[in-house]
Design an enzyme around this catalytic site. Structure first.
Site, PDB file in Angstrom:
ATOM      1  N   CYS A 127      -3.243  -8.796  -4.553  1.00 13.07           N
ATOM      2  CA  CYS A 127      -4.573  -9.406  -4.516  1.00 13.07           C
ATOM      3  C   CYS A 127      -5.445  -8.789  -3.441  1.00 13.07           C
ATOM      4  O   CYS A 127      -6.626  -9.098  -3.350  1.00 13.07           O
ATOM      5  CB  CYS A 127      -4.470 -10.904  -4.265  1.00 13.07           C
ATOM      6  SG  CYS A 127      -3.816 -11.306  -2.645  1.00 13.07           S
ATOM      7  N   GLY A 128      -4.862  -7.947  -2.592  1.00 14.16           N
ATOM      8  CA  GLY A 128      -5.636  -7.352  -1.511  1.00 14.16           C
ATOM      9  C   GLY A 128      -5.330  -7.964  -0.160  1.00 14.16           C
ATOM     10  O   GLY A 128      -5.565  -7.337   0.863  1.00 14.16           O
TER      11      GLY A 128
END
Length: 249
Positions: free
Chosen positions: A230-231
């Site tokens: 998701c980062g």
């Protein structure tokens, strides 16, 4: 605020911790970072493990939860249950952009079949709130429940890494799914309710599904298999958008 950021030799530290168990890694983190140590949680399928393991050693550690506004109802109830049971010092962070406003400006980003849309979604709903949490809590180090078997990016990690300005510490890095299950059973801890529906990982309601025949990785059940990360757990650089692309959730 106080206290200087330790300057760690990561190779030496990781060599030292390679013989340690998960509790010993948490104890090392507590001793190395007497101030500015936080942990993150998603209140996901196996989150009870890290929440229990860490708070047995550091009961009042700030627990950062990024509430995207799109989590399943079961996740919100699970968060309440674990928060009460473990007496968590919970710090909830959200995007300043409400879900309705984001959709008005950009549409339903999760329905747009391209990595750029997913990365924009992740930056707005997850990455920016986490960056704000790290800054506001004066975090020097961040305990996270990443495991090598989860994504390609995570296979490359050590027990301690540097991400942006903070150190990242992974006490259960080498645990298998069996290790997780045995810890949950030994301490009478719950799985997320979606575990019984066939989910092996759960995030936002619109981008998670049960494990199916043909899935090569548990992370294939997220973002229609287009992204793994998701980062939040990728290097944070000035080229944030590009780095998010490199291994996404």
């Amino acid at each position: 605020m106080g206290g200087m950021m330790p300057d760690l030799d990561l190779a030496t530290v990781n060599e030292k911790l390679s013989e340690a168990n998960a509790v010993e890694v948490v104890q090392w983190a507590s001793q190395t970072f007497p101030e500015g140590l936080i942990m993150s949680t998603s209140f996901g399928i196996q989150s009870a493990v890290m929440l229990h393991l860490v708070t047995q050693v550091i009961p009042d550690i700030p627990v950062v939860w990024i509430d995207t506004g799109y989590l399943p109802e079961a996740t919100y109830r699970f968060a309440e249950e674990l928060g009460d049971r473990l007496n968590l010092n919970l710090k909830v962070y959200q995007s300043p952009l409400s879900p309705a406003r984001m959709e008005a400006l950009y549409g339903k980003l999760w329905e747009q079949d391209n990595i750029e849309a997913f990365n924009r979604y992740d930056y707005i709903r997850k990455v920016e709130p986490m960056q704000r949490a790290l800054k506001e809590l004066n975090a020097k180090a961040w305990l996270a429940g990443l495991r090598k078997g989860q994504t390609d990016h995570r296979k490359t990690l050590g027990y301690v890494a540097k991400q942006g300005k903070q150190y990242k510490i992974h006490p259960i890095l080498t645990w298998t799914s069996k290790d997780v299950y045995e810890y949950l059973m030994a301490h009478d801890l719950p799985y997320h309710p979606y575990f019984d529906k066939g989910y092996v990982t759960v995030g936002d309601w619109h981008s998670s599904r049960p494990l199916m025949a043909g899935d090569e990785s548990e992370r294939d059940t997220r973002f229609r298999g287009l992204k793994q990360e998701c980062g939040l757990h990728l290097p944070s650089t000035s080229e944030e958008a590009q780095s998010l692309d490199s291994s996404g959730l």
